[in-house]
Design a protein around this motif. Structure first.
Motif, PDB file in Angstrom:
ATOM      1  N   ASN A 142       0.824  -1.213   0.000  1.00  0.00           N
ATOM      2  CA  ASN A 142       0.000   0.000   0.000  1.00  0.00           C
ATOM      3  C   ASN A 142       0.856   1.261   0.000  1.00  0.00           C
ATOM      4  N   MET A 143       2.034   1.192   0.610  1.00  0.00           N
ATOM      5  CA  MET A 143       2.947   2.339   0.617  1.00  0.00           C
ATOM      6  C   MET A 143       3.417   2.628  -0.815  1.00  0.00           C
ATOM      7  N   ILE A 144       3.679   1.579  -1.572  1.00  0.00           N
ATOM      8  CA  ILE A 144       4.093   1.748  -2.975  1.00  0.00           C
ATOM      9  C   ILE A 144       2.961   2.407  -3.758  1.00  0.00           C
ATOM     10  N   HIS A 145       1.755   1.895  -3.593  1.00  0.00           N
ATOM     11  CA  HIS A 145       0.602   2.476  -4.284  1.00  0.00           C
ATOM     12  C   HIS A 145       0.368   3.932  -3.854  1.00  0.00           C
ATOM     13  N   TYR A 146       0.595   4.209  -2.582  1.00  0.00           N
ATOM     14  CA  TYR A 146       0.437   5.572  -2.069  1.00  0.00           C
ATOM     15  C   TYR A 146       1.377   6.531  -2.817  1.00  0.00           C
ATOM     16  N   HIS A 147       2.642   6.152  -2.968  1.00  0.00           N
ATOM     17  CA  HIS A 147       3.607   7.033  -3.642  1.00  0.00           C
ATOM     18  C   HIS A 147       3.271   7.188  -5.123  1.00  0.00           C
ATOM     19  N   ILE A 148       2.859   6.114  -5.772  1.00  0.00           N
ATOM     20  CA  ILE A 148       2.467   6.201  -7.183  1.00  0.00           C
ATOM     21  C   ILE A 148       1.296   7.159  -7.334  1.00  0.00           C
ATOM     22  N   HIS A 149       0.318   7.023  -6.450  1.00  0.00           N
ATOM     23  CA  HIS A 149      -0.859   7.894  -6.496  1.00  0.00           C
ATOM     24  C   HIS A 149      -0.496   9.340  -6.162  1.00  0.00           C
ATOM     25  N   ARG A 150       0.341   9.526  -5.167  1.00  0.00           N
ATOM     26  CA  ARG A 150       0.722  10.875  -4.732  1.00  0.00           C
ATOM     27  C   ARG A 150       1.493  11.622  -5.820  1.00  0.00           C
ATOM     28  N   MET A 151       2.298  10.885  -6.595  1.00  0.00           N
ATOM     29  CA  MET A 151       3.047  11.514  -7.690  1.00  0.00           C
ATOM     30  C   MET A 151       2.201  11.645  -8.958  1.00  0.00           C
ATOM     31  N   ARG A 152       0.952  11.207  -8.859  1.00  0.00           N
ATOM     32  CA  ARG A 152       0.009  11.283  -9.973  1.00  0.00           C
ATOM     33  C   ARG A 152       0.536  10.569 -11.216  1.00  0.00           C
ATOM     34  N   ILE A 153       1.048   9.397 -11.002  1.00  0.00           N
ATOM     35  CA  ILE A 153       1.588   8.582 -12.081  1.00  0.00           C
ATOM     36  C   ILE A 153       0.514   7.607 -12.529  1.00  0.00           C
ATOM     37  N   ARG A 154       0.255   7.604 -13.818  1.00  0.00           N
ATOM     38  CA  ARG A 154      -0.622   6.562 -14.371  1.00  0.00           C
ATOM     39  C   ARG A 154       0.268   5.369 -14.687  1.00  0.00           C
ATOM     40  N   ASP A 155      -0.134   4.227 -14.201  1.00  0.00           N
ATOM     41  CA  ASP A 155       0.711   3.036 -14.311  1.00  0.00           C
ATOM     42  C   ASP A 155      -0.087   1.860 -14.875  1.00  0.00           C
ATOM     43  N   PRO A 156      -0.520   1.951 -16.140  1.00  0.00           N
ATOM     44  CA  PRO A 156      -1.388   0.899 -16.681  1.00  0.00           C
ATOM     45  C   PRO A 156      -0.690  -0.459 -16.826  1.00  0.00           C
ATOM     46  N   HIS A 157       0.634  -0.450 -16.942  1.00  0.00           N
ATOM     47  CA  HIS A 157       1.370  -1.707 -17.125  1.00  0.00           C
ATOM     48  C   HIS A 157       2.128  -2.119 -15.858  1.00  0.00           C
ATOM     49  N   ASP A 158       1.810  -1.489 -14.747  1.00  0.00           N
ATOM     50  CA  ASP A 158       2.429  -1.774 -13.441  1.00  0.00           C
ATOM     51  C   ASP A 158       3.953  -1.637 -13.454  1.00  0.00           C
ATOM     52  N   GLU A 159       4.448  -0.774 -14.321  1.00  0.00           N
ATOM     53  CA  GLU A 159       5.888  -0.533 -14.404  1.00  0.00           C
ATOM     54  C   GLU A 159       6.406   0.112 -13.115  1.00  0.00           C
ATOM     55  N   PHE A 160       5.672   1.089 -12.623  1.00  0.00           N
ATOM     56  CA  PHE A 160       6.086   1.782 -11.406  1.00  0.00           C
ATOM     57  C   PHE A 160       5.859   0.905 -10.178  1.00  0.00           C
ATOM     58  N   LEU A 161       4.844   0.080 -10.223  1.00  0.00           N
ATOM     59  CA  LEU A 161       4.627  -0.870  -9.128  1.00  0.00           C
ATOM     60  C   LEU A 161       5.824  -1.807  -9.029  1.00  0.00           C
ATOM     61  N   GLN A 162       6.313  -2.284 -10.162  1.00  0.00           N
ATOM     62  CA  GLN A 162       7.488  -3.163 -10.162  1.00  0.00           C
ATOM     63  C   GLN A 162       8.724  -2.437  -9.628  1.00  0.00           C
ATOM     64  N   GLU A 163       8.876  -1.178 -10.008  1.00  0.00           N
ATOM     65  CA  GLU A 163       9.995  -0.384  -9.476  1.00  0.00           C
ATOM     66  C   GLU A 163       9.867  -0.227  -7.965  1.00  0.00           C
ATOM     67  N   GLY A 164       8.651   0.005  -7.511  1.00  0.00           N
ATOM     68  CA  GLY A 164       8.413   0.134  -6.062  1.00  0.00           C
ATOM     69  C   GLY A 164       8.725  -1.163  -5.329  1.00  0.00           C
ATOM     70  N   ILE A 165       8.344  -2.287  -5.913  1.00  0.00           N
ATOM     71  CA  ILE A 165       8.648  -3.593  -5.293  1.00  0.00           C
ATOM     72  C   ILE A 165      10.151  -3.816  -5.254  1.00  0.00           C
ATOM     73  N   MET A 166      10.830  -3.439  -6.336  1.00  0.00           N
ATOM     74  CA  MET A 166      12.293  -3.571  -6.363  1.00  0.00           C
ATOM     75  C   MET A 166      12.918  -2.664  -5.299  1.00  0.00           C
ATOM     76  N   ALA A 167      12.404  -1.470  -5.151  1.00  0.00           N
ATOM     77  CA  ALA A 167      12.913  -0.548  -4.127  1.00  0.00           C
ATOM     78  C   ALA A 167      12.690  -1.121  -2.735  1.00  0.00           C
ATOM     79  N   LEU A 168      11.531  -1.705  -2.525  1.00  0.00           N
ATOM     80  CA  LEU A 168      11.249  -2.328  -1.224  1.00  0.00           C
ATOM     81  C   LEU A 168      12.208  -3.480  -0.970  1.00  0.00           C
ATOM     82  N   PHE A 169      12.468  -4.268  -1.987  1.00  0.00           N
ATOM     83  CA  PHE A 169      13.406  -5.381  -1.839  1.00  0.00           C
ATOM     84  C   PHE A 169      14.812  -4.866  -1.500  1.00  0.00           C
ATOM     85  N   LEU A 170      15.235  -3.823  -2.202  1.00  0.00           N
ATOM     86  CA  LEU A 170      16.558  -3.244  -1.912  1.00  0.00           C
ATOM     87  C   LEU A 170      16.607  -2.659  -0.502  1.00  0.00           C
ATOM     88  N   ALA A 171      15.509  -2.042  -0.088  1.00  0.00           N
ATOM     89  CA  ALA A 171      15.445  -1.518   1.282  1.00  0.00           C
ATOM     90  C   ALA A 171      15.517  -2.670   2.281  1.00  0.00           C
TER      91      ALA A 171
END
Length: 171
Positions: free
Chosen positions: A18-47
């Motif tokens: 939900n934190m990933i979705h929150y940031h995507i929504h807050r930055m007003r990013i349209r993510d029809p192919h879940d590209e940013f969701l994947q980046e967020g998951i990768m960032a979470l994994f790196l964290a």
């Protein structure tokens, strides 16, 4: 404090998705192919893999890591789009320049043709070749006979076949 890396990553992902979705929504990013969701998951994994418990709370660390990774990815996409736009604009500009050069060459060619022909012969070229009118239509426009227009055309063809004119056009 319990080390966050002792948890399975899928549990962490469920907890922080939900934190990933929150940031995507807050930055007003349209993510029809879940590209940013994947980046967020990768960032979470790196964290999750790079977290040092002595440096602070994991929640704050994951929040910053996800946010900054999404910003970096957005910048990367914008840079790529700017490069693409630049290439397209450059190609379009070259095409426009070429069209202008072609037009100038055509104008120069038609000036040479006109200079070589009489007024009536030029009328035949203008109406028949450039504008595609039929002999009958040209006769009506020029208020003459069809045979006269045909003769203009014969003379034009004879003159333009002349090797001196062809050599002049090649210069």
């Amino acid at each position: 404090m319990k080390d966050i890396r002792n948890n399975d990553f899928n549990l962490i992902l469920d907890q922080y998705k939900n934190m990933i979705h929150y940031h995507i929504h807050r930055m007003r990013i349209r993510d029809p192919h879940d590209e940013f969701l994947q980046e967020g998951i990768m960032a979470l994994f790196l964290a999750w893999t790079g977290y040092d418990e002595s440096k602070g709370d994991f929640n704050a660390y994951a929040n910053r890591t996800i946010r900054f990774r999404l910003i970096d990815h957005l910048r990367k996409i914008i840079r790529e789009q700017e490069k693409t736009d630049l290439i397209i604009n450059e190609a379009h500009t070259k095409e426009l320049i070429q069209q202008e050069l072609d037009l100038l060459e055509k104008q120069e060619f038609w000036k040479r043709v006109k200079h070589t022909l009489t007024d009536k012969q030029w009328k035949w070229v203008y109406w028949y070749i450039i504008h595609g009118y039929a002999v009958k239509e040209i006769a009506v426009i020029e208020r003459t006979t069809e045979d006269a227009v045909k003769n203009w055309g014969k003379e034009v063809k004879r003159k333009l076949r002349d090797s001196a004119f062809i050599q002049d056009c090649r210069k």
